[in-house]
Design a protein around this motif. Structure first.
Motif, short mmCIF file in Angstrom:
data_model
loop_
_atom_site.label_atom_id
_atom_site.label_comp_id
_atom_site.label_asym_id
_atom_site.label_seq_id
_atom_site.Cartn_x
_atom_site.Cartn_y
_atom_site.Cartn_z
N ARG A 35 68.53 79.28 35.36
CA ARG A 35 67.34 78.43 35.26
C ARG A 35 67.17 77.49 36.44
NH1 ARG A 35 63.04 78.47 32.64
NH2 ARG A 35 63.09 76.31 32.03
N GLY A 61 69.28 66.91 28.85
CA GLY A 61 68.14 66.77 29.75
C GLY A 61 67.98 65.30 30.13
N THR A 96 61.07 69.20 38.44
CA THR A 96 59.83 69.66 37.84
C THR A 96 60.05 71.07 37.34
OG1 THR A 96 58.55 68.33 39.37
CG2 THR A 96 57.40 70.12 38.25
N ALA A 97 59.75 71.30 36.09
CA ALA A 97 59.94 72.63 35.51
C ALA A 97 58.80 73.55 35.95
CB ALA A 97 59.97 72.54 33.99
N SER A 100 58.35 76.87 31.03
CA SER A 100 58.99 76.35 29.82
C SER A 100 58.47 77.14 28.64
CB SER A 100 58.71 74.85 29.66
OG SER A 100 57.34 74.61 29.50
N GLY A 103 59.50 74.44 25.47
CA GLY A 103 59.64 73.04 25.82
C GLY A 103 60.40 72.90 27.12
N GLU A 104 60.18 71.79 27.79
CA GLU A 104 60.82 71.58 29.09
C GLU A 104 62.30 71.26 28.92
OE1 GLU A 104 58.67 69.30 32.02
OE2 GLU A 104 56.87 69.45 30.77
N ASP A 105 63.11 71.75 29.85
CA ASP A 105 64.56 71.54 29.79
C ASP A 105 64.93 70.06 29.80
OD1 ASP A 105 64.99 74.28 29.73
OD2 ASP A 105 65.36 74.43 31.88
N LYS A 106 64.13 69.22 30.43
CA LYS A 106 64.43 67.79 30.51
C LYS A 106 64.45 67.12 29.14
CE LYS A 106 59.64 66.41 31.31
NZ LYS A 106 58.72 65.79 32.27
N ASN A 107 63.84 67.78 28.15
CA ASN A 107 63.76 67.24 26.79
C ASN A 107 64.69 67.96 25.81
OD1 ASN A 107 61.62 65.40 27.40
ND2 ASN A 107 60.25 67.14 27.44
#
Length: 133
Positions: A35, A61, A96-97, A100, A103-107
């Motif tokens: 990823r 994340g 920056t994704a 996704s 959902g975004e990996d940061k979350n």
């Protein structure tokens, strides 16, 4: 992948503190490379040993880390998933994704797939969980 409520805590036995709903991704150690997930200094992603030994460790994340702990270093701190303590081994570097799917990996938080399977069974979708401090 599973949606859960994550609870951050300063130690494995401590309960209470901020909490939020997050998606829990069960993955292999190779996931970060696939990823393109970077790691903030002082931490690491899940390892092959974490997976093979079913260690209760978690990679978080950056938005989850900041919501629960602010900008301080959280490596070594505990998160409770399904009321079970997990040790934070790393935090995702800001990015920056590009894609996704769920959902975004940061979350999200990431745990070894062997741990989630042992705890929750071989289901594809897992019921919700709480993550708290």
């Amino acid at each position: 992948m599973s949606s859960t409520r994550v609870v951050a805590s300063g130690g494995a036995s401590q309960k209470g503190g901020p909490s939020q709903n997050v998606n829990v991704s069960a993955c292999a150690a190779s996931y970060a490379g696939i990823r393109g997930i970077g790691v903030r200094p002082g931490g690491r992603f899940l390892s092959t040993v974490d997976v093979s030994e079913r260690r209760r460790v978690v990679f978080v994340g950056y938005e989850v880390a900041e919501e629960l702990f602010g900008r301080r270093d959280v490596v070594g701190q505990a998160l409770r998933l399904w009321d079970t303590p997990f040790t934070i081994v790393g935090v995702m570097a800001d990015r920056t994704a590009l894609m996704s799917y769920d959902g975004e990996d940061k979350n999200k938080v990431f745990v070894p797939w062997t741990v989630l399977r042992a705890m929750r069974g071989p289901r594809k979708r897992q019921p919700g969980c709480t993550c708290r401090q």
